[in-house]
Motif scaffolding. Structure first.
Motif, PDB file in Angstrom:
ATOM      1  N   LEU A 185       0.890  -1.611   0.153  1.00  0.00           N
ATOM      2  CA  LEU A 185       0.253   0.210  -0.135  1.00  0.00           C
ATOM      3  C   LEU A 185       0.623   1.436   0.205  1.00  0.00           C
ATOM      4  O   LEU A 185       0.663   1.998  -0.719  1.00  0.00           O
ATOM      5  CB  LEU A 185      -1.007   0.153   1.218  1.00  0.00           C
ATOM      6  CG  LEU A 185      -1.842  -1.662   1.213  1.00  0.00           C
ATOM      7  CD1 LEU A 185      -2.727  -0.948   2.301  1.00  0.00           C
ATOM      8  CD2 LEU A 185      -2.695  -0.909  -0.086  1.00  0.00           C
ATOM      9  N   GLU A 186       1.951   0.792   0.356  1.00  0.00           N
ATOM     10  CA  GLU A 186       2.847   2.255   0.389  1.00  0.00           C
ATOM     11  C   GLU A 186       3.000   3.180  -0.781  1.00  0.00           C
ATOM     12  O   GLU A 186       2.900   4.525  -1.063  1.00  0.00           O
ATOM     13  CB  GLU A 186       4.113   2.340   1.366  1.00  0.00           C
ATOM     14  CG  GLU A 186       5.209   3.016   1.372  1.00  0.00           C
ATOM     15  CD  GLU A 186       6.592   3.349   2.840  1.00  0.00           C
ATOM     16  OE1 GLU A 186       7.119   3.704   2.011  1.00  0.00           O
ATOM     17  OE2 GLU A 186       5.923   2.217   3.187  1.00  0.00           O
ATOM     18  N   PRO A 187       3.709   2.220  -1.289  1.00  0.00           N
ATOM     19  CA  PRO A 187       3.587   2.997  -2.780  1.00  0.00           C
ATOM     20  C   PRO A 187       2.425   3.474  -3.719  1.00  0.00           C
ATOM     21  O   PRO A 187       2.519   4.843  -4.078  1.00  0.00           O
ATOM     22  CB  PRO A 187       3.952   1.634  -3.982  1.00  0.00           C
ATOM     23  CG  PRO A 187       5.020   0.970  -3.303  1.00  0.00           C
ATOM     24  CD  PRO A 187       3.677   1.334  -1.817  1.00  0.00           C
ATOM     25  N   ARG A 188       1.176   2.953  -3.136  1.00  0.00           N
ATOM     26  CA  ARG A 188      -0.595   3.122  -3.683  1.00  0.00           C
ATOM     27  C   ARG A 188      -0.227   4.423  -2.923  1.00  0.00           C
ATOM     28  O   ARG A 188      -1.279   5.336  -4.053  1.00  0.00           O
ATOM     29  CB  ARG A 188      -1.242   2.319  -3.654  1.00  0.00           C
ATOM     30  CG  ARG A 188      -0.822   1.145  -4.209  1.00  0.00           C
ATOM     31  CD  ARG A 188      -2.044   0.246  -4.419  1.00  0.00           C
ATOM     32  NE  ARG A 188      -1.767  -1.025  -5.231  1.00  0.00           N
ATOM     33  CZ  ARG A 188      -2.665  -2.235  -4.534  1.00  0.00           C
ATOM     34  NH1 ARG A 188      -3.875  -2.155  -3.793  1.00  0.00           N
ATOM     35  NH2 ARG A 188      -2.189  -3.451  -5.472  1.00  0.00           N
ATOM     36  N   LEU A 189       0.166   4.506  -2.246  1.00  0.00           N
ATOM     37  CA  LEU A 189       0.001   5.843  -1.000  1.00  0.00           C
ATOM     38  C   LEU A 189       0.699   7.315  -1.688  1.00  0.00           C
ATOM     39  O   LEU A 189       0.104   8.289  -1.835  1.00  0.00           O
ATOM     40  CB  LEU A 189      -0.315   5.164   0.166  1.00  0.00           C
ATOM     41  CG  LEU A 189      -0.219   6.900   1.855  1.00  0.00           C
ATOM     42  CD1 LEU A 189      -1.724   7.270   1.510  1.00  0.00           C
ATOM     43  CD2 LEU A 189      -0.207   6.624   2.954  1.00  0.00           C
ATOM     44  N   GLU A 190       1.918   6.763  -1.864  1.00  0.00           N
ATOM     45  CA  GLU A 190       2.262   7.785  -2.516  1.00  0.00           C
ATOM     46  C   GLU A 190       2.011   8.636  -3.742  1.00  0.00           C
ATOM     47  O   GLU A 190       1.847  10.016  -3.958  1.00  0.00           O
ATOM     48  CB  GLU A 190       3.988   7.534  -2.703  1.00  0.00           C
ATOM     49  CG  GLU A 190       4.138   7.402  -1.781  1.00  0.00           C
ATOM     50  CD  GLU A 190       6.017   6.468  -1.510  1.00  0.00           C
ATOM     51  OE1 GLU A 190       6.376   6.350  -2.664  1.00  0.00           O
ATOM     52  OE2 GLU A 190       6.991   6.441  -0.414  1.00  0.00           O
TER      53      GLU A 190
ATOM     54  N   GLY B 169      -1.589  16.699  -4.431  1.00  0.00           N
ATOM     55  CA  GLY B 169      -0.888  17.889  -4.526  1.00  0.00           C
ATOM     56  C   GLY B 169      -1.064  18.302  -6.159  1.00  0.00           C
ATOM     57  O   GLY B 169      -1.162  19.109  -6.352  1.00  0.00           O
ATOM     58  N   ALA B 170      -1.010  17.335  -7.014  1.00  0.00           N
ATOM     59  CA  ALA B 170      -1.864  18.640  -8.341  1.00  0.00           C
ATOM     60  C   ALA B 170      -2.727  18.571  -8.331  1.00  0.00           C
ATOM     61  O   ALA B 170      -3.199  19.211  -9.276  1.00  0.00           O
ATOM     62  CB  ALA B 170      -0.813  16.778  -9.279  1.00  0.00           C
ATOM     63  N   LEU B 171      -3.768  17.455  -7.805  1.00  0.00           N
ATOM     64  CA  LEU B 171      -5.046  18.214  -8.008  1.00  0.00           C
ATOM     65  C   LEU B 171      -5.484  20.316  -6.685  1.00  0.00           C
ATOM     66  O   LEU B 171      -6.063  20.523  -7.218  1.00  0.00           O
ATOM     67  CB  LEU B 171      -6.066  17.426  -7.676  1.00  0.00           C
ATOM     68  CG  LEU B 171      -7.625  18.108  -7.401  1.00  0.00           C
ATOM     69  CD1 LEU B 171      -8.456  17.798  -8.447  1.00  0.00           C
ATOM     70  CD2 LEU B 171      -8.693  16.833  -6.474  1.00  0.00           C
TER      71      LEU B 171
END
Length: 138
Positions: A80-85, A92-94
């Motif tokens: 889940l860590e990569p998905r969370l990143e 942030g982009a939004l």
């Protein structure tokens, strides 16, 4: 007298034999009772030994379960860590897009207000020139 003594001796021997038989029966009853009690103690001892063995096995089973849960949590966290990143990056982009859209909307509103003010000023200037020209004609 010999026969009487023999009869008394026989009666005494029969009494002793009956007493011995009675004692033997009593001893057999007591021995049977002790065997029953001993069997009960053995059953309890066996049950206690099994309970202790189960108690010693249970912590190892619980420890194994705890290790498996910890491993599952570690793997899930790693997945889940990569998905969370990625989600954090997209948020942030939004946020940046929303800020840019808000700035553009504010700029357009400011330009719109300024344009309205200039048109109102030029309309007022035209009206006042027309009023001055009309007053001069009179």
């Amino acid at each position: 007298v010999g026969a009487a003594e023999a009869a008394v001796l026989r009666a005494a021997a029969e009494q002793r034999q009956e007493a011995a038989e009675s004692r033997l029966d009593d001893l057999n009853l007591r021995l049977g009772s002790l065997k029953v009690r001993l069997d009960g103690f053995e059953c309890r001892l066996t049950a206690a030994g099994e309970a202790r063995a189960e108690a010693t096995r249970r912590p190892s089973w619980e420890a194994q379960l705890q290790q498996e849960v910890a491993e599952l949590a570690r793997r899930t966290s790693a997945e889940l860590e990569p998905r969370l990143e990625v989600v954090e990056q997209r948020l942030g982009a939004l946020q940046r897009l929303c800020e840019e859209a808000a700035e553009q909307a504010i700029e357009q509103r400011v330009l719109s207000v300024r344009g309205s003010a200039r048109r109102s000023a030029s309309s007022a200037a035209v009206a006042s020139s027309a009023a001055a020209a009309s007053a001069a004609d009179k």
